[in-house]
Motif scaffolding. Structure first.
Motif, PDB file in Angstrom:
ATOM      1  N   ARG A   1      29.199 -23.305  18.614  1.00 58.08           N
ATOM      2  CA  ARG A   1      29.092 -23.931  19.631  1.00 58.08           C
ATOM      3  C   ARG A   1      27.562 -24.533  19.779  1.00 58.08           C
ATOM      4  NH1 ARG A   1      30.557 -19.894  24.491  1.00 58.08           N
ATOM      5  NH2 ARG A   1      30.224 -21.624  25.617  1.00 58.08           N
ATOM      6  N   HIS A   2      27.418 -25.775  20.652  1.00 59.75           N
ATOM      7  CA  HIS A   2      26.109 -26.282  20.788  1.00 59.75           C
ATOM      8  C   HIS A   2      25.625 -26.058  22.157  1.00 59.75           C
ATOM      9  CE1 HIS A   2      27.364 -28.640  17.578  1.00 59.75           C
ATOM     10  NE2 HIS A   2      28.455 -29.027  18.175  1.00 59.75           N
ATOM     11  N   PHE A   3      24.013 -25.824  22.188  1.00 51.90           N
ATOM     12  CA  PHE A   3      23.479 -25.614  23.198  1.00 51.90           C
ATOM     13  C   PHE A   3      21.966 -26.051  23.514  1.00 51.90           C
ATOM     14  CE2 PHE A   3      22.527 -22.255  20.383  1.00 51.90           C
ATOM     15  CZ  PHE A   3      21.107 -21.917  20.467  1.00 51.90           C
ATOM     16  N   VAL A   4      21.526 -26.164  24.886  1.00 51.88           N
ATOM     17  CA  VAL A   4      20.251 -26.635  25.022  1.00 51.88           C
ATOM     18  C   VAL A   4      19.612 -25.484  24.891  1.00 51.88           C
ATOM     19  CG1 VAL A   4      18.601 -27.702  26.637  1.00 51.88           C
ATOM     20  CG2 VAL A   4      20.870 -28.751  26.479  1.00 51.88           C
ATOM     21  N   ALA A   5      18.306 -25.343  24.059  1.00 50.31           N
ATOM     22  CA  ALA A   5      17.528 -24.286  24.380  1.00 50.31           C
ATOM     23  C   ALA A   5      16.060 -24.553  24.743  1.00 50.31           C
ATOM     24  CB  ALA A   5      17.124 -23.946  22.554  1.00 50.31           C
ATOM     25  N   VAL A   6      15.654 -23.586  25.685  1.00 47.05           N
ATOM     26  CA  VAL A   6      14.235 -23.867  25.917  1.00 47.05           C
ATOM     27  C   VAL A   6      13.397 -22.604  25.362  1.00 47.05           C
ATOM     28  CG1 VAL A   6      12.982 -23.767  28.138  1.00 47.05           C
ATOM     29  CG2 VAL A   6      15.222 -24.381  28.218  1.00 47.05           C
ATOM     30  N   PHE A   7      12.544 -23.151  24.778  1.00 48.21           N
ATOM     31  CA  PHE A   7      11.545 -22.419  23.741  1.00 48.21           C
ATOM     32  C   PHE A   7      10.335 -21.975  24.407  1.00 48.21           C
ATOM     33  CE2 PHE A   7      14.195 -24.768  20.712  1.00 48.21           C
ATOM     34  CZ  PHE A   7      14.802 -23.903  20.114  1.00 48.21           C
ATOM     35  N   GLY A   8       9.902 -20.760  24.280  1.00 47.18           N
ATOM     36  CA  GLY A   8       8.411 -20.615  24.656  1.00 47.18           C
ATOM     37  C   GLY A   8       7.626 -20.350  23.348  1.00 47.18           C
ATOM     38  N   ASP A   9       6.586 -19.708  23.531  1.00 49.52           N
ATOM     39  CA  ASP A   9       5.549 -19.441  22.474  1.00 49.52           C
ATOM     40  C   ASP A   9       6.177 -18.699  21.264  1.00 49.52           C
ATOM     41  OD1 ASP A   9       3.473 -20.698  23.840  1.00 49.52           O
ATOM     42  OD2 ASP A   9       2.688 -18.939  24.778  1.00 49.52           O
ATOM     43  N   GLY A  10       5.742 -19.363  19.937  1.00 46.09           N
ATOM     44  CA  GLY A  10       6.229 -18.695  18.937  1.00 46.09           C
ATOM     45  C   GLY A  10       7.943 -19.013  18.745  1.00 46.09           C
ATOM     46  N   HIS A  11       8.201 -20.030  19.269  1.00 43.85           N
ATOM     47  CA  HIS A  11       9.646 -20.456  19.393  1.00 43.85           C
ATOM     48  C   HIS A  11      10.682 -19.571  19.530  1.00 43.85           C
ATOM     49  CE1 HIS A  11       8.397 -24.004  16.933  1.00 43.85           C
ATOM     50  NE2 HIS A  11       7.818 -23.125  16.301  1.00 43.85           N
ATOM     51  N   LYS A  12      10.507 -18.678  20.900  1.00 45.91           N
ATOM     52  CA  LYS A  12      10.961 -17.697  21.424  1.00 45.91           C
ATOM     53  C   LYS A  12      12.026 -18.362  22.315  1.00 45.91           C
ATOM     54  CE  LYS A  12      10.941 -13.809  24.396  1.00 45.91           C
ATOM     55  NZ  LYS A  12      10.041 -12.925  25.346  1.00 45.91           N
ATOM     56  N   LEU A  13      13.356 -17.957  22.208  1.00 41.19           N
ATOM     57  CA  LEU A  13      14.403 -18.782  22.978  1.00 41.19           C
ATOM     58  C   LEU A  13      14.259 -18.098  24.297  1.00 41.19           C
ATOM     59  CD1 LEU A  13      16.486 -20.499  23.356  1.00 41.19           C
ATOM     60  CD2 LEU A  13      17.984 -18.863  22.442  1.00 41.19           C
ATOM     61  N   LEU A  14      13.826 -18.807  25.470  1.00 42.24           N
ATOM     62  CA  LEU A  14      13.608 -18.438  26.944  1.00 42.24           C
ATOM     63  C   LEU A  14      14.888 -18.376  27.293  1.00 42.24           C
ATOM     64  CD1 LEU A  14      10.182 -19.812  27.735  1.00 42.24           C
ATOM     65  CD2 LEU A  14      10.566 -17.486  27.012  1.00 42.24           C
ATOM     66  N   LEU A  15      15.737 -19.518  27.256  1.00 40.44           N
ATOM     67  CA  LEU A  15      16.965 -19.813  28.120  1.00 40.44           C
ATOM     68  C   LEU A  15      17.770 -20.920  27.120  1.00 40.44           C
ATOM     69  CD1 LEU A  15      18.564 -19.789  30.779  1.00 40.44           C
ATOM     70  CD2 LEU A  15      17.177 -21.773  31.401  1.00 40.44           C
ATOM     71  N   GLY A  16      19.064 -20.477  27.250  1.00 42.27           N
ATOM     72  CA  GLY A  16      19.926 -21.167  26.692  1.00 42.27           C
ATOM     73  C   GLY A  16      21.127 -21.714  27.437  1.00 42.27           C
ATOM     74  N   ARG A  17      21.572 -23.063  27.449  1.00 42.21           N
ATOM     75  CA  ARG A  17      22.735 -23.429  28.108  1.00 42.21           C
ATOM     76  C   ARG A  17      23.619 -24.100  27.277  1.00 42.21           C
ATOM     77  NH1 ARG A  17      22.718 -25.884  34.100  1.00 42.21           N
ATOM     78  NH2 ARG A  17      25.108 -25.765  34.398  1.00 42.21           N
ATOM     79  N   TRP A  18      25.012 -23.732  27.234  1.00 43.43           N
ATOM     80  CA  TRP A  18      26.247 -24.403  26.402  1.00 43.43           C
ATOM     81  C   TRP A  18      26.184 -25.780  27.087  1.00 43.43           C
ATOM     82  CZ3 TRP A  18      26.671 -21.545  22.368  1.00 43.43           C
ATOM     83  CH2 TRP A  18      26.844 -20.265  22.626  1.00 43.43           C
ATOM     84  N   VAL A  19      26.595 -26.719  26.072  1.00 43.40           N
ATOM     85  CA  VAL A  19      26.772 -28.145  26.276  1.00 43.40           C
ATOM     86  C   VAL A  19      28.036 -28.825  25.434  1.00 43.40           C
ATOM     87  CG1 VAL A  19      24.417 -28.636  26.370  1.00 43.40           C
ATOM     88  CG2 VAL A  19      25.321 -29.021  24.385  1.00 43.40           C
ATOM     89  N   SER A  20      28.606 -29.563  26.056  1.00 42.75           N
ATOM     90  CA  SER A  20      29.977 -29.937  25.470  1.00 42.75           C
ATOM     91  C   SER A  20      29.388 -30.724  24.334  1.00 42.75           C
ATOM     92  CB  SER A  20      30.531 -30.847  26.319  1.00 42.75           C
ATOM     93  OG  SER A  20      29.977 -32.098  26.757  1.00 42.75           O
TER      94      SER A  20
END
Length: 81
Positions: free
Chosen positions: A44-63
């Motif tokens: 599945r695809h998602f929008v990823a919001v990254f923090g320092d060190g490429h840590k995933l802070l928030l993800g949200r699925w996309v169509s």
């Protein structure tokens, strides 16, 4: 990491989501970037919001349509009219 199970279904919704991240409405600390990604677990695809060190802070699925057509918006930001 926080993963929102709601799915972004269209480009207008993707734009609103990006603007919320950029304006700080979501209260995320240390945002370093936004990108599109694909889950290794299920494809599945998602929008990823990254923090320092490429840590995933928030993800949200996309169509699939948003993934295919929203990459420029995510990469280059929202164009002001």
């Amino acid at each position: 990491m926080n993963f929102d199970e709601n799915v972004i279904e269209d480009l207008a919704e993707l734009e609103r989501f990006i603007l919320m991240i950029e304006s700080g409405v979501l209260g995320l600390e240390g945002v370093a970037g936004i990108g599109m990604a694909t889950s290794n677990a299920d494809g599945r695809h998602f929008v990823a919001v990254f923090g320092d060190g490429h840590k995933l802070l928030l993800g949200r699925w996309v169509s699939d349509e948003v993934f295919a057509n929203g990459k420029d918006m995510v990469q280059n930001g929202i164009k002001k009219q």
